[in-house]
Motif scaffolding. Structure first.
Motif, mmCIF file in Angstrom:
data_model
loop_
_atom_site.group_PDB
_atom_site.id
_atom_site.type_symbol
_atom_site.label_atom_id
_atom_site.label_comp_id
_atom_site.label_asym_id
_atom_site.label_seq_id
_atom_site.Cartn_x
_atom_site.Cartn_y
_atom_site.Cartn_z
ATOM 1 N N ARG A 294 43.219 17.035 59.455
ATOM 2 C CA ARG A 294 43.123 18.501 59.537
ATOM 3 C C ARG A 294 43.809 19.158 58.345
ATOM 4 O O ARG A 294 43.255 20.082 57.725
ATOM 5 N N GLN A 295 45.003 18.656 58.015
ATOM 6 C CA GLN A 295 45.724 19.253 56.897
ATOM 7 C C GLN A 295 45.031 18.980 55.563
ATOM 8 O O GLN A 295 44.977 19.852 54.688
ATOM 9 N N LEU A 296 44.509 17.776 55.385
ATOM 10 C CA LEU A 296 43.796 17.472 54.140
ATOM 11 C C LEU A 296 42.581 18.379 53.953
ATOM 12 O O LEU A 296 42.273 18.814 52.844
ATOM 13 N N ARG A 297 41.903 18.675 55.040
ATOM 14 C CA ARG A 297 40.675 19.458 54.954
ATOM 15 C C ARG A 297 40.930 20.954 54.815
ATOM 16 O O ARG A 297 40.051 21.698 54.374
ATOM 17 N N SER A 298 42.144 21.398 55.184
ATOM 18 C CA SER A 298 42.388 22.844 55.207
ATOM 19 C C SER A 298 43.454 23.321 54.231
ATOM 20 O O SER A 298 43.548 24.515 53.954
ATOM 21 N N THR A 299 44.248 22.410 53.680
ATOM 22 C CA THR A 299 45.392 22.841 52.873
ATOM 23 C C THR A 299 44.959 23.552 51.588
ATOM 24 O O THR A 299 43.919 23.254 50.996
ATOM 25 N N THR A 300 45.784 24.494 51.183
ATOM 26 C CA THR A 300 45.596 25.155 49.883
ATOM 27 C C THR A 300 46.758 24.853 48.949
ATOM 28 O O THR A 300 46.811 25.373 47.834
ATOM 29 N N THR A 301 47.714 24.014 49.404
ATOM 30 C CA THR A 301 48.861 23.643 48.580
ATOM 31 C C THR A 301 48.506 22.439 47.717
ATOM 32 O O THR A 301 47.671 21.610 48.093
ATOM 33 N N PRO A 302 49.148 22.293 46.544
ATOM 34 C CA PRO A 302 48.797 21.171 45.648
ATOM 35 C C PRO A 302 49.359 19.834 46.092
ATOM 36 O O PRO A 302 48.907 18.792 45.616
ATOM 37 N N SER A 303 50.363 19.852 46.986
ATOM 38 C CA SER A 303 51.022 18.598 47.365
ATOM 39 C C SER A 303 51.236 18.530 48.874
ATOM 40 O O SER A 303 51.609 19.528 49.500
ATOM 41 N N LEU A 304 51.013 17.352 49.432
ATOM 42 C CA LEU A 304 51.298 17.081 50.842
ATOM 43 C C LEU A 304 51.858 15.671 50.962
ATOM 44 O O LEU A 304 51.421 14.757 50.253
ATOM 45 N N HIS A 305 52.794 15.508 51.876
ATOM 46 C CA HIS A 305 53.331 14.181 52.187
ATOM 47 C C HIS A 305 53.354 14.087 53.708
ATOM 48 O O HIS A 305 54.197 14.679 54.369
ATOM 49 N N LEU A 306 52.378 13.346 54.280
ATOM 50 C CA LEU A 306 52.159 13.328 55.720
ATOM 51 C C LEU A 306 52.527 11.960 56.284
ATOM 52 O O LEU A 306 51.787 10.988 56.117
ATOM 53 N N PRO A 307 53.691 11.830 56.956
ATOM 54 C CA PRO A 307 54.096 10.540 57.516
ATOM 55 C C PRO A 307 53.115 10.056 58.579
ATOM 56 O O PRO A 307 52.695 10.822 59.451
ATOM 57 N N LEU A 308 52.758 8.761 58.482
ATOM 58 C CA LEU A 308 51.863 8.126 59.449
ATOM 59 C C LEU A 308 52.464 6.799 59.893
ATOM 60 O O LEU A 308 51.858 5.742 59.744
ATOM 61 N N GLY A 309 53.669 6.852 60.407
ATOM 62 C CA GLY A 309 54.331 5.623 60.817
ATOM 63 C C GLY A 309 54.959 4.909 59.647
ATOM 64 O O GLY A 309 55.857 5.422 58.992
ATOM 65 N N GLN A 310 54.465 3.710 59.346
ATOM 66 C CA GLN A 310 55.027 2.903 58.264
ATOM 67 C C GLN A 310 54.635 3.420 56.881
ATOM 68 O O GLN A 310 55.229 3.030 55.888
ATOM 69 N N VAL A 311 53.624 4.257 56.834
ATOM 70 C CA VAL A 311 53.121 4.765 55.564
ATOM 71 C C VAL A 311 53.002 6.282 55.633
ATOM 72 O O VAL A 311 53.222 6.895 56.672
ATOM 73 N N ALA A 312 52.638 6.869 54.498
ATOM 74 C CA ALA A 312 52.388 8.304 54.435
ATOM 75 C C ALA A 312 51.080 8.540 53.710
ATOM 76 O O ALA A 312 50.706 7.787 52.797
ATOM 77 N N CYS A 313 50.376 9.577 54.118
ATOM 78 C CA CYS A 313 49.187 10.033 53.397
ATOM 79 C C CYS A 313 49.652 11.095 52.409
ATOM 80 O O CYS A 313 50.282 12.084 52.803
ATOM 81 N N CYS A 314 49.362 10.887 51.139
ATOM 82 C CA CYS A 314 49.903 11.738 50.079
ATOM 83 C C CYS A 314 48.793 12.466 49.332
ATOM 84 O O CYS A 314 47.752 11.871 49.017
ATOM 85 N N LEU A 315 49.045 13.714 49.041
ATOM 86 C CA LEU A 315 48.149 14.524 48.225
ATOM 87 C C LEU A 315 48.955 15.139 47.099
ATOM 88 O O LEU A 315 50.014 15.731 47.330
ATOM 89 N N HIS A 316 48.456 14.991 45.873
ATOM 90 C CA HIS A 316 49.102 15.639 44.727
ATOM 91 C C HIS A 316 48.064 15.870 43.646
ATOM 92 O O HIS A 316 47.383 14.945 43.202
ATOM 93 N N ARG A 317 47.911 17.138 43.283
ATOM 94 C CA ARG A 317 46.996 17.540 42.215
ATOM 95 C C ARG A 317 45.579 17.000 42.417
ATOM 96 O O ARG A 317 44.965 16.444 41.509
ATOM 97 N N GLY A 318 45.116 17.148 43.632
ATOM 98 C CA GLY A 318 43.727 16.807 43.914
ATOM 99 C C GLY A 318 43.451 15.346 44.165
ATOM 100 O O GLY A 318 42.293 14.965 44.356
ATOM 101 N N ARG A 319 44.487 14.499 44.172
ATOM 102 C CA ARG A 319 44.318 13.082 44.427
ATOM 103 C C ARG A 319 45.025 12.713 45.728
ATOM 104 O O ARG A 319 46.111 13.219 46.018
ATOM 105 N N VAL A 320 44.412 11.831 46.504
ATOM 106 C CA VAL A 320 44.935 11.430 47.813
ATOM 107 C C VAL A 320 45.117 9.916 47.812
ATOM 108 O O VAL A 320 44.241 9.176 47.340
ATOM 109 N N TRP A 321 46.236 9.453 48.364
ATOM 110 C CA TRP A 321 46.471 8.015 48.472
ATOM 111 C C TRP A 321 47.410 7.735 49.638
ATOM 112 O O TRP A 321 48.007 8.638 50.220
#
Length: 451
Positions: A294-321
């Motif tokens: 939901r956050q990936l699809r709706s965010t307008t910020t350039p950076s996100l760090h979303l904890p998912l247990g042992q890992v995190a979903c990261c967004l920075h400058r249009g790239r996700v990993w």
């Protein structure tokens, strides 16, 4: 302890089923197999079958018994397994383990975790387990009742390649057939009376639920096992789809946010689950994954760090990993005395000797060199003729994500910053062409920074 005095010939059909699984796994001369030997009838029959086949097929066979120390008779079980293996001419390793009594998922999960940890220390090609069709049916039903997805409902496979791989030669065999074989072969085994303890959810399924289901649906166990095969097939197709989407959206590891947003929500979740498993982490709870998408699809910020247990979903400058969650503690400063690498946070700082590249080796030899986190007021010029910039500005220019910045290793020479991971080398500290140099780099799982 149970035994049969009958000396009838064992069922050759069972031996054929075991051989078929070995063929599917490519087990042949020199293959190293280890049976996880609890001492119960299932693992005893598995060991007995493999011992009869090893000379013909040329594989190396051993056994491993994990002593959980949870039952008064645990020591007797270990001794029984040692006697059994001695009689068959099979080497055995016995692993006493300590089981956490405060495990958040209960005692069964704690024992399983300790057991798998012990078996993981073995150097073999295949770990062999005595799971049978009734175990498979229980597992499918148990997992479905916990709300698992397609992958979890696939339960166990007879052959799971890996390092080591896992084999379950009896997975298509009913427990009744295994008991018949054991009695016909006059085998002995131990009985774990905790398997009758209905306080454990799996035991309630085994003794109360499945018998009722089979009374109404006589082929229930076989149908549940068949469903597991269908689920595993569907899971394989979902993995193929995720692999295709990963290539279409990026390089397989880092993805374009715009490309991800073009996927349907279910495909995006499937891709993220697949990528998380590729890192070796467990898939997160569905609610967490839904929120991340939901956050990936709706965010307008350039950076996100979303904890998912042992890992995190990261967004920075249009790239996700996906990357491993960082250690919480900030590392203490470490003095560098010429080592090739030093531990830093949950990774390492590497120092590679170069000619005409990196930090000036002469500069490092003259001063006190310390690796530390950023210090207040840090400023550095990373190019000749450029003014000194603040740490924040340097990281922004270099594209370093905000959540990495407090954990970046910085090399100081006599308290002057000369290298920042992910940013680069101070202009005044670079070695001249042909001069001896030292090139630092920081490596941590999922986030290599080679500058």
């Amino acid at each position: 302890m149970a035994a049969s005095r009958t000396r009838a010939q064992p069922d050759p059909i069972l031996a054929g089923r075991v051989a078929a699984v070995l063929d599917a796994a490519g087990v042949g001369p020199g293959s190293r197999l280890c049976v996880a030997l609890s001492g119960g009838v299932d693992s005893v029959v598995t060991l007995h079958q493999l011992a009869a086949l090893r000379k013909e097929r040329g594989f190396v066979l051993r056994a491993a018994h994990v002593d959980h120390g949870l039952q008064p008779a645990a020591g007797d079980w270990a001794a029984f397994c040692e006697r059994l293996c001695a009689g068959l001419g099979v080497e055995i390793d016995v692993f006493p383990v300590t089981v956490r009594r405060d495990h958040p998922d209960g005692l069964e999960a704690a024992a399983r975790e300790a057991r798998h940890g012990a078996l993981a220390t073995l150097t073999v090609d295949w770990l062999v387990f005595g799971h049978h069709l009734d175990d498979q049916a229980e597992t499918v039903l148990f997992r479905l009742l916990r709300g698992v997805g397609v992958r979890g409902a696939g339960a166990m496979a007879a052959c799971e390649p890996g390092a080591p791989g896992r084999l379950r030669p009896l997975l298509e065999v009913r427990r009744g057939e295994i008991l018949e074989y054991a009695r016909a072969a006059a085998l002995t085994w131990v009985e774990d009376h905790s398997n009758a303890d209905r306080r454990h959810a799996r035991n309630r399924l085994r003794h109360d639920v499945l018998p009722c289901v089979e009374a109404a649906f006589p082929q229930a166990a076989e149908m549940l096992a068949r469903s597991a095969l269908n689920f595993r097939e569907a899971d394989g197709l979902l993995d193929e789809l995720a692999h295709q989407d990963a290539r279409a959206c990026g390089d397989g590891e880092r993805f374009s946010l715009d490309a991800l947003r073009a996927l349907s929500a279910p495909r995006l979740r499937n891709l993220l689950r697949w990528r998380i498993r590729c890192t070796g982490a467990e898939a997160p709870a569905r609610a967490r994954l839904l929120e991340a998408v939901r956050q990936l699809r709706s965010t307008t910020t350039p950076s996100l760090h979303l904890p998912l247990g042992q890992v995190a979903c990261c967004l920075h400058r249009g790239r996700v990993w996906i990357e491993a969650m960082p250690m919480r503690a900030h590392p203490r400063p470490v003095r560098w005395c010429g080592e090739e690498e030093i531990a830093w946070s949950d990774g390492r700082v590497l120092f590679e000797r170069r000619r005409g590249e990196g930090l000036s080796a002469a500069l490092l030899e003259r001063g006190e060199v310390v690796v530390a986190s950023r210090r207040g007021g840090l400023r550095m010029s990373d190019a000749p003729g450029r003014p000194r910039h603040s740490f924040k500005n340097l990281c922004q220019e270099a594209g370093v994500p905000p959540w990495w910045r407090d954990r970046l290793p910085v090399v100081y020479v006599d308290d002057e910053p000369v290298w920042i991971a992910g940013v680069g080398i101070a202009a005044a500290a670079r070695c001249a062409p042909g001069e001896r140099g030292v090139l630092p780099s920081w490596w941590r799982p999922g986030a290599p920074l080679r500058s």
